[in-house]
Write a protein that holds these residues in place. Structure first.
Motif, PDB file in Angstrom:
ATOM      1  N   GLU A   1       0.833  -1.206   0.000  1.00  0.00           N
ATOM      2  CA  GLU A   1       0.000   0.000   0.000  1.00  0.00           C
ATOM      3  C   GLU A   1       0.864   1.251   0.000  1.00  0.00           C
ATOM      4  O   GLU A   1       0.565   2.229  -0.699  1.00  0.00           O
ATOM      5  CB  GLU A   1      -0.932  -0.009   1.221  1.00  0.00           C
ATOM      6  CG  GLU A   1      -2.033  -1.064   1.158  1.00  0.00           C
ATOM      7  CD  GLU A   1      -2.900  -1.053   2.399  1.00  0.00           C
ATOM      8  OE1 GLU A   1      -2.562  -0.314   3.361  1.00  0.00           O
ATOM      9  OE2 GLU A   1      -3.912  -1.769   2.415  1.00  0.00           O
TER      10      GLU A   1
ATOM     11  N   ALA B   1       2.530   2.021  -3.385  1.00  0.00           N
ATOM     12  CA  ALA B   1       1.580   2.496  -4.392  1.00  0.00           C
ATOM     13  C   ALA B   1       1.442   4.020  -4.330  1.00  0.00           C
ATOM     14  O   ALA B   1       1.116   4.661  -5.332  1.00  0.00           O
ATOM     15  CB  ALA B   1       0.217   1.830  -4.195  1.00  0.00           C
ATOM     16  N   ASN B   2       1.717   4.576  -3.149  1.00  0.00           N
ATOM     17  CA  ASN B   2       1.638   6.030  -2.976  1.00  0.00           C
ATOM     18  C   ASN B   2       2.555   6.449  -1.830  1.00  0.00           C
ATOM     19  O   ASN B   2       2.100   6.757  -0.739  1.00  0.00           O
ATOM     20  CB  ASN B   2       0.194   6.452  -2.682  1.00  0.00           C
ATOM     21  CG  ASN B   2       0.042   7.959  -2.600  1.00  0.00           C
ATOM     22  OD1 ASN B   2       0.807   8.716  -3.202  1.00  0.00           O
ATOM     23  ND2 ASN B   2      -0.935   8.403  -1.826  1.00  0.00           N
ATOM     24  N   PRO B   3       3.872   6.450  -2.063  1.00  0.00           N
ATOM     25  CA  PRO B   3       4.820   6.750  -0.983  1.00  0.00           C
ATOM     26  C   PRO B   3       4.592   8.136  -0.386  1.00  0.00           C
ATOM     27  O   PRO B   3       4.525   9.124  -1.113  1.00  0.00           O
ATOM     28  CB  PRO B   3       6.186   6.672  -1.684  1.00  0.00           C
ATOM     29  CG  PRO B   3       5.941   5.825  -2.901  1.00  0.00           C
ATOM     30  CD  PRO B   3       4.546   6.155  -3.337  1.00  0.00           C
ATOM     31  N   SER B   4       4.462   8.184   0.943  1.00  0.00           N
ATOM     32  CA  SER B   4       4.198   9.455   1.611  1.00  0.00           C
ATOM     33  C   SER B   4       5.293   9.815   2.609  1.00  0.00           C
ATOM     34  O   SER B   4       5.185  10.826   3.303  1.00  0.00           O
ATOM     35  CB  SER B   4       2.846   9.392   2.330  1.00  0.00           C
ATOM     36  OG  SER B   4       2.776   8.252   3.173  1.00  0.00           O
TER      37      SER B   4
ATOM     38  N   LYS C   1      -1.410   7.477   7.861  1.00  0.00           N
ATOM     39  CA  LYS C   1      -2.362   8.223   7.029  1.00  0.00           C
ATOM     40  C   LYS C   1      -3.095   9.326   7.787  1.00  0.00           C
ATOM     41  O   LYS C   1      -3.431  10.365   7.207  1.00  0.00           O
ATOM     42  CB  LYS C   1      -3.389   7.240   6.443  1.00  0.00           C
ATOM     43  CG  LYS C   1      -2.773   6.141   5.579  1.00  0.00           C
ATOM     44  CD  LYS C   1      -3.811   5.103   5.185  1.00  0.00           C
ATOM     45  CE  LYS C   1      -3.180   3.945   4.408  1.00  0.00           C
ATOM     46  NZ  LYS C   1      -4.161   2.876   4.105  1.00  0.00           N
TER      47      LYS C   1
END
Length: 249
Positions: free
Chosen positions: A40, A43-46, A163
């Motif tokens: 996860e 898929a969208n490194p934050s 998140k």
């Protein structure tokens, strides 16, 4: 790829420290563990990726990331397992934590803000998971809280800890000083199932054991129970969050 075979290696020693809150704070790194969480995340490194750690039976994951070159380290399985404290047996990502901003508590809450003085990483993670599931707007950590980037906290949160917006607010006792929009979850108080939940409030979770002893003038909410003296703080908080999510709007 860099091969590491000794416990005296500086990288290995640093990563070994990251299983504790003190080590995370000292090195400003934490390790993301678990196949689903890593899939996860990639898929969208934050968060900034500092390194990927593998052993001889694992294939690198970060080599396919466009525009990013991540240092890759390979360990023997025995050393890898010492770093993999959660026991995932899957690639490990070393990430750089984000600076946690101090929230000015003289501002009115927006949505449901959950105040968490929980010192146990698994409890904090489980609470963050419920907070995300039931629509909390942010998590507020007190000085008594554990480090939100502890591997057990991240695992228990199922990734919610990465998140949700997270802020810090200082000591719990100092925070609980006569704000009309603060409600504490206690054994004695108004039934959460009957409480007319406002859209905007702060819900303060008590640490198991001390709770809110010695603090007066609090507005209390409770989860009634039978046959037991009290519920686990995270369980009670999850029930309260569910009631908030299902309030009459």
């Amino acid at each position: 790829m860099i091969d590491i075979s000794s416990k005296t290696n500086e990288h290995f020693r640093r990563w070994s420290d990251l299983s504790s809150a003190r080590g995370i704070k000292k090195h400003q790194e934490f390790i993301l563990m678990g196949e689903k969480l890593i899939s996860e995340f990639l898929a969208n490194p934050s968060f900034k990726i500092k390194a990927e750690i593998i052993h001889e039976d694992l294939k690198p994951l970060t080599t396919s990331l466009k525009g990013t070159r991540v240092p890759l380290f390979k360990l023997p399985k025995a050393l890898f397992n010492e770093i993999d404290v959660v026991g995932t047996h899957y690639n490990l990502l070393v990430l750089e934590p984000k600076e946690i901003e101090v929230l000015s508590t003289d501002k009115s809450p927006k949505g449901l803000e959950v105040v968490c003085p929980l010192g146990d990483p698994s409890n904090l993670g489980a609470l963050a998971r419920s907070a995300m599931a039931f629509g909390a707007s942010k998590i507020l950590l007190t000085e008594e809280s554990c480090n939100p980037y502890h591997p057990k906290a991240i695992k228990a949160s199922a990734g919610a800890m990465l998140k949700l917006p997270i802020f810090k607010i200082g000591k719990l006792a100092d925070f609980l000083q006569g704000n009309d929009q603060d409600f504490v979850l206690d054994m004695k108080g108004e039934n959460v199932a009957k409480f007319p939940w406002p859209n905007d409030l702060r819900l303060v979770i008590g640490e198991e054991g001390p709770g809110f002893s010695g603090i007066k003038g609090l507005k209390k909410l409770s989860v009634p129970s039978e046959g037991v003296e009290s519920l686990n703080a995270t369980v009670a908080a999850s029930i309260a969050l569910f009631c908030y999510a299902n309030r009459k709007k």
